[in-house]
Structure formats: structure tokens, C-alpha cells
Scaffold this motif. Structure first.
Motif, mmCIF file in Angstrom:
data_model
loop_
_atom_site.group_PDB
_atom_site.id
_atom_site.type_symbol
_atom_site.label_atom_id
_atom_site.label_comp_id
_atom_site.label_asym_id
_atom_site.label_seq_id
_atom_site.Cartn_x
_atom_site.Cartn_y
_atom_site.Cartn_z
ATOM 1 N N ASN A 70 -10.726 7.982 -5.056
ATOM 2 C CA ASN A 70 -9.472 8.013 -4.289
ATOM 3 C C ASN A 70 -8.232 7.805 -5.144
ATOM 4 O OD1 ASN A 70 -11.059 8.203 -1.864
ATOM 5 N ND2 ASN A 70 -11.303 5.971 -1.923
ATOM 6 N N SER A 101 -0.292 4.211 -4.835
ATOM 7 C CA SER A 101 -1.483 4.466 -4.016
ATOM 8 C C SER A 101 -2.696 3.716 -4.568
ATOM 9 C CB SER A 101 -1.771 5.969 -3.960
ATOM 10 O OG SER A 101 -1.980 6.490 -5.267
ATOM 11 N N ASN A 103 -5.829 1.658 -5.114
ATOM 12 C CA ASN A 103 -6.927 1.245 -4.243
ATOM 13 C C ASN A 103 -8.190 1.208 -5.089
ATOM 14 O OD1 ASN A 103 -8.745 0.685 -2.252
ATOM 15 N ND2 ASN A 103 -8.499 2.625 -1.149
#
Length: 366
Positions: A70, A101, A103
């Protein structure tokens, strides 16, 4: 010959025992980190040489790249196998874009230290005090800022026509924040992994490896001090001696060729015993004898300063003006006058007048 030696050395890893569980250390390029278990390079290691989630590959610029779920690709800047830490950055040189972003939940990694950064989108004409805009995520129409400041400082940014984006817990290098107001967030992300636990095994010089017929169980293998196989020793010895022998033969041929060419160019070189004698060195003239110098007339100037030549008011040697009671000496051949001490010293070293360079006539019987 150099190619043969290189091939021999490259073949040495092939001579290791075929049943060895320890994978070879590999690198993607110069100054790149060494890759070993639990990491493994897909095209160079077999699947059992690495641990799940630690797949890396070499890109077209010979950089070591790991793909996180991801989040895309990250370049590996360094690996500490004892403390089980890795330093990552963005291969596209815009790490703040990936941090927005961030993660890590789907990867085996977590931050060693975290610090919260708040991101703001401000108008392009914002000139308030505080953080500098992050260039790679800003544009001519807006500016993106990241700041660790809280409370009143955040409200100050909001009052300055800035829109709050989000707050991200960023894996930082140190447990405390060392920048005064902001950061461009370009420093490497410092991450660690807890599984597999190989730090203690690595610290004592051993290597971790997957157990046979297992995908996640590991074992610590001591590296045996195996003697190099006889075939490898012969290969290295042959590869080292042959070039040395060829270099020695080439050197002997080069020296002998030089000697022959020198002798062919000078066939009638006379021997040292037949060389004509060197002419005697010219005799360097010395100064006059003291008896000759003392025979030259000299006077002591009185108060009237009556000089042999009225125009000669200074000694040509020391350039000092004559004064009463100075002792003067005159060279008879040219009537040039000097201080007696000056010209006496001159004539003991030189046999000519210091002014006109005329040599006094030799006086016999003196």
C-alpha cells in the motif's frame, strides 16, 4: 589473462558445499547495503534464502529497492542486522509525499522513534513566520507545510489562511525533535523489525536461516571455518603465478631490447682510457698582494677637505661621503680615490679598479 583470473575468482562461490544453508552476501551496486537473511534479492537468491516480506530487488540504477504494501517502492539506504533496523527513503526524492499516506501495518516494519507532524495547505502568498514549504509537494498556487508545533502555533497557521490536512506519526531518526520550527521531512525513515529475531545470532558471528521444510521457523547456524577446497587453491595459485611469470618475462625482454638498441646506435664509442684529457681549468684571477696594496698612495683628509679630484665627494664602494680625518687611498693607474679600508678589502679579492675595472700594472721588486 586478467579475464581468466576474474572468472576464477567468480567461480570460487560455486566451489562451496552444495548443501550449505547459508546464502551468499550480495549487493546491487557500489556503496549499496549488503543483502543477507532475512532480506533476499529475488533474481540472485533462492526463495528459502529469505523471510516472507523481505523481498528486495535491484533497479536500473543499481539501487536496492523494497516494496511495502500500500505504499510502493522505497530505496534501502542502510541495514543493521544486529539491532534489526533499516533506513528507507523515496527513490523519487519526494519522501513527504509518501509520508502523507504512511501506513506500515501491512509490512514487517515499524518505527523506532515517532514524532507527530501536522501538514497544512496554505496560499502561495503566505509569508508568516514558521515552517518552510515542502517543494516537491507544493506548486505555484499553494504551499504545503509540515510542522511539529502544536496549540497556539497551529491556531496561528489556521488564522493565516492555511487549511489543515492531517497529522502523521513519522518514524524519525532520534527520540527527540532537533529542528527549531519545521522539517522538510527528507531524512531517512528509521524502521525496525521484530520477526524474525536474528540479532543475537548475528552478534556472535553466526547466521540465521529458515529451517528445512518451513516458511517461517528459523535456526541459527554457526559458520564453520572450512578449508578452501583443493581445486580452489590450485585455481588461485595458477591464476596468480602465471601473470607474475609473464610479467617477469616481458620485463626481461624489454630490458634486453633496450640494451641491444643502445649498443647498435653507438658501435664506435671510445673507452674511458682513450678519451682525450680535459683542458686545464682557467685560472681565476685573485686579488693583489698586501705589499702592492700598501704601496698605493693614501692621505688623511683635513678640515679643508682638499680631495685628489674635487668631483669625487663620496666613496664609490660604500657610497658614503668623505669627512675630515677619513683615510683615502688612490689607485695610481687611474687616479680613482676610495676610502682606504674599502679599497684595501676590495683589492685583496679583486685585481681591478672597482670603477673602471682597469688592472694595476704589476710592480716588480715589491
Amino acid at each position: 589473462m586478467l579475464k581468466i583470473i576474474a572468472i576464477l575468482f567468480l567461480c570460487l562461490p560455486c566451489l562451496l558445499p552444495a548443501n550449505s544453508k547459508i546464502s551468499l552476501d550480495v549487493v546491487c551496486g557500489r556503496n549499496e547495503p549488503t543483502i543477507r537473511f532475512p532480506f533476499h534479492i529475488r533474481t540472485l537468491h533462492q526463495e528459502q534464502c529469505g523471510y516472507p516480506g523481505f523481498d528486495v530487488f535491484c533497479d536500473g540504477m543499481n539501487r536496492t529497492i523494497i516494496e511495502l504494501p500500500n505504499m510502493g517502492n522505497f530505496s534501502i539506504q542502510g541495514i543493521d542486522y544486529v539491532d534489526q533496523q533499516v533506513w528507507l527513503n523515496d527513490p523519487e526524492n519526494c519522501l513527504p509525499k509518501k509520508i502523507l499516506s504512511l501506513n506500515l501495518s501491512g509490512s514487517p516494519f515499524a518505527g523506532v522513534y515517532y514524532h507527530n507532524f501536522s501538514f497544512f495547505n496554505c496560499s502561495s502568498d503566505y509569508r508568516g513566520y514558521g515552517p518552510k514549504p515542502i517543494a516537491c509537494v507544493s506548486s505555484d498556487a499553494f504551499s504545503i507545510f509540515a510542522t511539529p508545533l502544536r496549540g497556539v502555533h497551529l491556531s496561528h497557521l489556521l488564522r493565516q489562511q492555511c487549511r489543515y490536512i492531517k497529522t502523521v506519526a513519522v518514524p524519525v531518526q532520534l527520540p527527540f525533535f532537533v529542528h527549531e520550527l519545521s522539517s522538510d521531512l527528507s531524512e531517512d525513515l528509521r524502521l525496525t523489525w521484530n520477526t524474525p529475531r536474528c540479532g543475537r545470532c548475528t552478534s556472535r558471528g553466526s547466521r540465521c536461516s529458515l529451517k528445512a521444510n518451513s516458511k517461517d521457523e528459523i535456526e541459527c547456524i554457526d559458520i564453520p571455518r572450512q578449508e578452501v577446497p583443493r581445486a580452489a587453491r590450485y585455481a588461485v595459485t595458477f591464476g596468480a603465478l602465471v601473470p607474475a611469470l609473464l610479467c617477469l618475462i616481458g620485463l626481461v625482454c624489454f630490458v634486453s631490447g633496450k640494451v641491444k638498441s643502445s649498443s647498435s646506435r653507438c658501435p664506435d664509442l671510445p673507452s674511458v682510457s682513450r678519451l682525450p684529457p680535459l683542458p686545464p681549468s682557467p685560472r681565476v684571477p685573485l686579488g693583489l698582494r698586501s705589499s702592492i696594496v700598501n704601496s698605493y698612495p693614501w692621505i688623511v683628509l683635513g678640515e679643508s677637505m682638499r680631495l685628489p679630484k674635487p668631483d669625487d665627494t663620496a666613496c664609490p664602494i660604500c657610497l658614503s661621503e668623505y669627512r675630515p680625518k677619513d683615510a683615502l687611498r688612490t689607485i695610481p693607474e687611474c687616479d680613482h680615490c676610495f676610502h682606504a679600508t674599502c679599497v684595501d678589502e676590495w683589492l685583496r679579492l679583486n685585481s681591478s679598479c672597482p670603477v673602471c675595472r682597469k688592472c694595476p700594472a704589476p710592480q716588480t721588486g715589491v
